[in-house]
Design a protein around this motif. Sequence first.
Motif, mmCIF file in Angstrom:
data_model
loop_
_atom_site.group_PDB
_atom_site.id
_atom_site.type_symbol
_atom_site.label_atom_id
_atom_site.label_comp_id
_atom_site.label_asym_id
_atom_site.label_seq_id
_atom_site.Cartn_x
_atom_site.Cartn_y
_atom_site.Cartn_z
ATOM 1 N N TRP A 34 36.513 -13.161 -9.638
ATOM 2 C CA TRP A 34 36.331 -11.867 -9.312
ATOM 3 C C TRP A 34 34.903 -11.599 -8.673
ATOM 4 C CZ3 TRP A 34 33.618 -7.356 -10.581
ATOM 5 C CH2 TRP A 34 34.284 -6.381 -9.919
ATOM 6 N N GLN A 35 33.987 -12.077 -9.748
ATOM 7 C CA GLN A 35 32.637 -11.918 -9.328
ATOM 8 C C GLN A 35 32.334 -12.769 -8.037
ATOM 9 O OE1 GLN A 35 30.023 -10.249 -11.205
ATOM 10 N NE2 GLN A 35 31.530 -9.852 -12.911
ATOM 11 N N ALA A 36 32.771 -13.939 -7.791
ATOM 12 C CA ALA A 36 32.408 -14.531 -6.632
ATOM 13 C C ALA A 36 33.110 -13.887 -5.123
ATOM 14 C CB ALA A 36 33.055 -15.904 -6.495
ATOM 15 N N LEU A 37 34.449 -13.186 -5.358
ATOM 16 C CA LEU A 37 35.230 -12.508 -4.508
ATOM 17 C C LEU A 37 34.140 -11.175 -4.044
ATOM 18 C CD1 LEU A 37 37.662 -14.005 -4.246
ATOM 19 C CD2 LEU A 37 38.971 -11.981 -4.651
ATOM 20 N N GLY A 38 33.615 -10.594 -4.953
ATOM 21 C CA GLY A 38 32.735 -9.487 -4.707
ATOM 22 C C GLY A 38 31.613 -9.834 -3.825
ATOM 23 N N TRP A 39 30.867 -10.956 -4.231
ATOM 24 C CA TRP A 39 29.805 -11.540 -3.339
ATOM 25 C C TRP A 39 30.535 -11.765 -1.796
ATOM 26 C CZ3 TRP A 39 28.700 -15.825 -0.347
ATOM 27 C CH2 TRP A 39 27.584 -16.050 0.004
ATOM 28 N N ALA A 44 43.162 -9.764 0.751
ATOM 29 C CA ALA A 44 43.965 -10.138 1.876
ATOM 30 C C ALA A 44 43.203 -10.987 2.951
ATOM 31 C CB ALA A 44 44.545 -8.889 2.253
ATOM 32 N N ALA A 45 41.926 -10.579 3.367
ATOM 33 C CA ALA A 45 41.311 -11.409 4.297
ATOM 34 C C ALA A 45 41.047 -12.865 4.032
ATOM 35 C CB ALA A 45 39.842 -10.729 4.540
ATOM 36 N N MET A 53 39.368 -4.412 -4.036
ATOM 37 C CA MET A 53 39.034 -5.528 -4.779
ATOM 38 C C MET A 53 40.423 -5.834 -5.573
ATOM 39 S SD MET A 53 36.400 -7.465 -4.793
ATOM 40 C CE MET A 53 35.847 -8.234 -6.119
ATOM 41 N N PRO A 54 40.622 -6.931 -6.110
ATOM 42 C CA PRO A 54 41.629 -7.175 -7.085
ATOM 43 C C PRO A 54 41.068 -6.555 -8.475
ATOM 44 C CG PRO A 54 41.013 -9.190 -6.092
ATOM 45 C CD PRO A 54 40.080 -8.104 -5.416
ATOM 46 N N GLU A 87 37.692 1.392 -12.151
ATOM 47 C CA GLU A 87 37.189 0.025 -11.722
ATOM 48 C C GLU A 87 35.921 -0.004 -11.620
ATOM 49 O OE1 GLU A 87 39.135 -2.905 -11.050
ATOM 50 O OE2 GLU A 87 40.909 -1.923 -12.113
ATOM 51 N N PRO A 88 35.204 -0.992 -12.088
ATOM 52 C CA PRO A 88 33.588 -1.094 -11.936
ATOM 53 C C PRO A 88 33.294 -1.481 -10.531
ATOM 54 C CG PRO A 88 34.353 -3.132 -12.838
ATOM 55 C CD PRO A 88 35.836 -2.135 -12.902
ATOM 56 N N VAL A 89 32.120 -0.941 -10.141
ATOM 57 C CA VAL A 89 31.623 -1.488 -8.938
ATOM 58 C C VAL A 89 31.401 -2.940 -8.966
ATOM 59 C CG1 VAL A 89 29.822 -1.002 -7.195
ATOM 60 C CG2 VAL A 89 30.665 0.756 -8.639
#
Length: 232
Positions: free
Chosen positions: A187-192, A20-21, A212-213, A224-226
Amino acid sequence: MSFHGRVSGTKVKRALGVQAALEWAFRIEQAQLELPLPPDVTEEGFGFGLEYVLLQRAVLGCKIDGGQHKIGGYTHEDAEVIAATVAGIPDSLGGKRMAIRIAELARAGLTPDWMPGAVPRCVPTIVKQNQHGTHAGAIVVGTERIRVRGAGARATWKTIDILACPVTFSPHPQQIEAARRGYDDWWQALGWVREGLIAGGMLREVEVTAAMPRARPWLPSQPEPVSPPMQT
């Protein structure tokens, strides 16, 4: 755009998940993605490879120099911080290509297509139509001699074609796998990006939450995984 409230005279930050951000920064505030110059490129613009030029043109508003804002308005400084964080995605998570992809999807308000519900099905590669409707086409794959009547020396033989219907799988399993691998990379990049924004503490009116999505939404519902730790 101002979205903070006041409680007892104190500004209250707006809590947003990272997706959303990103959509607020790139879609609403129209923040610009500023990518660093390749090490072999001068500010005069010499040395650009075609691939790099195409990357820059892949997303409307993507630029190298910086210093531009949305036409006719002010780009919120928090949106600029978010865009700068996206531009810093490390090569191990996709680098510039991933930064452009994240910005492009956020501007469109989209999530990567992971082909929900896609199941490979065996379908004919040749389809023909006639007055009776649609049917699978066939090709000749060989011939065979058969006896049609008589016996012994009086037997009559005929050569016939052996037909086969070529088939394929649609969508192909590799297409589905590639789409879902692309979603997982995003998804991995969004986590970063999320961890970077939280750790940086530079946002004044936005608070990025842990939301997170869904990871691997094609799998049955599960905890959901961390999200992955930041990589440098």
